[in-house]
Design an enzyme around this catalytic site. Structure first.
Site, mmCIF file in Angstrom:
data_model
loop_
_atom_site.group_PDB
_atom_site.id
_atom_site.type_symbol
_atom_site.label_atom_id
_atom_site.label_comp_id
_atom_site.label_asym_id
_atom_site.label_seq_id
_atom_site.Cartn_x
_atom_site.Cartn_y
_atom_site.Cartn_z
ATOM 1 N N GLY A 1 0.840 -1.201 0.000
ATOM 2 C CA GLY A 1 0.000 0.000 0.000
ATOM 3 C C GLY A 1 0.868 1.241 0.000
ATOM 4 N N GLY B 1 -0.110 4.561 -0.118
ATOM 5 C CA GLY B 1 -0.795 5.814 0.197
ATOM 6 C C GLY B 1 0.068 6.640 1.130
ATOM 7 N N ASN C 1 -5.710 2.010 10.961
ATOM 8 C CA ASN C 1 -6.650 2.605 11.910
ATOM 9 C C ASN C 1 -7.573 1.572 12.534
ATOM 10 O OD1 ASN C 1 -6.298 5.407 12.173
ATOM 11 N ND2 ASN C 1 -7.115 5.749 10.114
ATOM 12 N N ASN D 1 -13.556 11.519 13.784
ATOM 13 C CA ASN D 1 -13.767 11.052 12.412
ATOM 14 C C ASN D 1 -15.248 11.051 12.034
ATOM 15 O OD1 ASN D 1 -11.325 10.071 10.710
ATOM 16 N ND2 ASN D 1 -10.783 9.492 12.793
ATOM 17 N N LYS E 1 -5.923 5.529 21.057
ATOM 18 C CA LYS E 1 -6.071 6.305 19.822
ATOM 19 C C LYS E 1 -7.545 6.402 19.422
ATOM 20 C CE LYS E 1 -4.302 7.475 15.323
ATOM 21 N NZ LYS E 1 -3.694 7.096 14.046
#
Lengths: 319, 319
Positions: free
Chosen positions: B20, B22, B116, B206, B198
């Site tokens: 990935g 990103g 996440n 969010n 977190k």
């Protein structure tokens, strides 16, 4: 166009002044005129158009068109006080209903509030403590589609009663008028309970329809999680109503869920406001309930969550 | 461009395969390469661009550019297994992480998940029960602005540790590499608690940022009702973490609110996904927490409300 005269020519018509010519004011105004009441209107942005063209309700059940007795820019212009002032404006923080009607309230006037939400009668009651206040709930799907033009989609029942409680001959008179033209009408001696009962539907479906990205009732009930949320909000309304002294029937939640499942997919009034970038009735529908809950110490976390989100969304409308 | 060689020319480099490319994979991949690791990447849509141009991290703290050792289309093409597979993909219901990495996991490989959410390690742990799993949390503001192009805005600290708990020399090795190039890194023996901690921030900010109509952290904390909502969600995360055996510090909520107040106004990753019509990490951040709460019998009504709304919003992205 009818002129609000009964066929028998009697001059004992009920005189009604309608404040606000949106879907609710337009529909019930037209129906009351059709029933023989002398209906005048206060219109602001739609004033000239209604003066020229009257009010036109389009409906599968038959169109209704009427020319109001008077088309005014403000209530004090009405002259001798009417029998009934029908307030059909949105309940928004800036809207000062007492001030809108102040000059038209006489000793024999009843004030009928056909508006959404809970606890919305208090400003009017405090300002006019001697005046009969009737509180009304419209179960109707109708939209204003242009100045003086109302599209009636479905339903139309009005529930009304003296606020905060008790019998009212004026409410009965309104019922007679509406039923004479085929509009179902229910008079209740406990209209506050009726408001809580309507909030059982409004409190979940109006906010969720906006916050979930602009969805209709079928989409909401098509998802397990949002159906669960709708039920949880209904449960909170029910608990809050009971704590406020207005217990609701035990099956109120199932009735509302099942009744909504069999309805045509429906866009809530709040969603229509949102899509048209008009302010939403966040305080009338959720804010007042949240304040009542906090004053009574009742926990309504699902509703508080919707309220906080919707308040932010609403604050950015038009910005 | 560096080739991932240390200045002393030693060939004992840690071999890392990044899945990935990103913001997260690009940033930490570039930093680990800068630190001397032999970093290869698996890229899909960005494959050709990265093969030609490498990966470029722009930052006020200094740009980093590197050409990966290998630029692959899938993990099994890597050859002899790497020391570390760094997974930096989004956690979406359709994403099958075990399948993405299956062909590249050797007996000496550690799998590092920088992703996440809560409880996101289980699919990998169940598929690779003998493999060391490291769980990592990136505290970073960075966006992918083009193929192989990462804009680093602020922060960058990585917290990582062996999943579900315990010490790890591999985690220490990663810490040494990152700190050698100025990236703060914290190794914890209780990474699940770090994930809950977190989530205290992610679970309110969010979802609210998306549901309240696309707002940044300053707007959320500029409203009393939504600040109250953010706190209520944090309280629920804290209670849920404790019930799950991972109690958080008593001041975790105040710290998060105050820390966010002094941050630059920040758009959450979920809001960036929403604005770009990309699927959001609803399940990783909220869905898994809701499922844990239901299995433990912990009431989290605020989070359930956000979850139900966000699930509907997410289901309509791209529709």
């Amino acid at each position: 166009m009818e002129k609000g005269r009964r066929e028998d020519g009697k001059s004992s018509e009920v005189k009604i002044l309608v404040i606000g010519t949106g879907a609710i004011g337009g529909f019930y105004g037209a129906k009351l005129a059709q029933a023989g009441a002398l209906v005048s209107v206060v219109a602001r942005s739609d004033h000239d158009s209604i003066l020229a063209e009257g009010i036109h309700v389009e409906s599968d059940a038959g169109d209704t068109r009427f020319a109001p007795e008077k088309v005014l820019r403000s209530a004090p212009d009405y002259g001798d006080p009417p029998d009934i002032i029908l307030v059909a404006t949105k309940v928004l923080p800036g809207a000062d209903t007492p001030n809108l009607i102040r000059g038209a309230v006489g000793p024999g006037t009843s004030i009928l509030l056909i508006q959404n939400g809970i606890d919305i009668e208090e400003p009017v009651r405090l300002t006019f403590p001697e005046t009969e206040i009737l509180s009304g709930l419209a179960f109707i799907a109708a939209n204003r589609v242009g100045p003086g033009r109302i599209l009636h989609l479905d339903y139309g029942r009005l529930t009304l009663g003296r606020y905060p409680s008790g019998p009212s001959s004026r409410a009965e008179a309104i019922r007679s008028l509406l039923e004479s033209v085929g509009v179902p009408c229910l008079v209740t001696e406990d209209v506050v309970t009726a408001r809580w009962q309507k909030l059982v539907w409004n409190a979940p479906f109006n906010p969720i329809s906006v916050l979930a990205g602009g969805v209709d009732t079928r989409t909401i009930l098509g998802s397990e999680e949002s159906t669960r949320l709708a039920r949880a909000v209904m449960e909170e309304v029910s608990q809050l109503a009971a704590a406020a002294g207005h217990p609701l029937p035990a099956d109120v939640i199932d009735q509302n869920i099942q009744g909504t499942r069999v309805m045509k997919p429906y866009k809530t009034s709040m969603l229509l406001d949102f899509e048209n970038r008009r302010p939403m009735e966040v305080e009338a529908i959720l804010g007042n309930a949240v304040r009542i809950a906090r004053s009574l110490g009742v926990a309504i976390p699902h509703m508080e969550t919707l309220y906080a989100l919707l308040k932010l969304v609403d604050s950015r409308i038009g910005s």
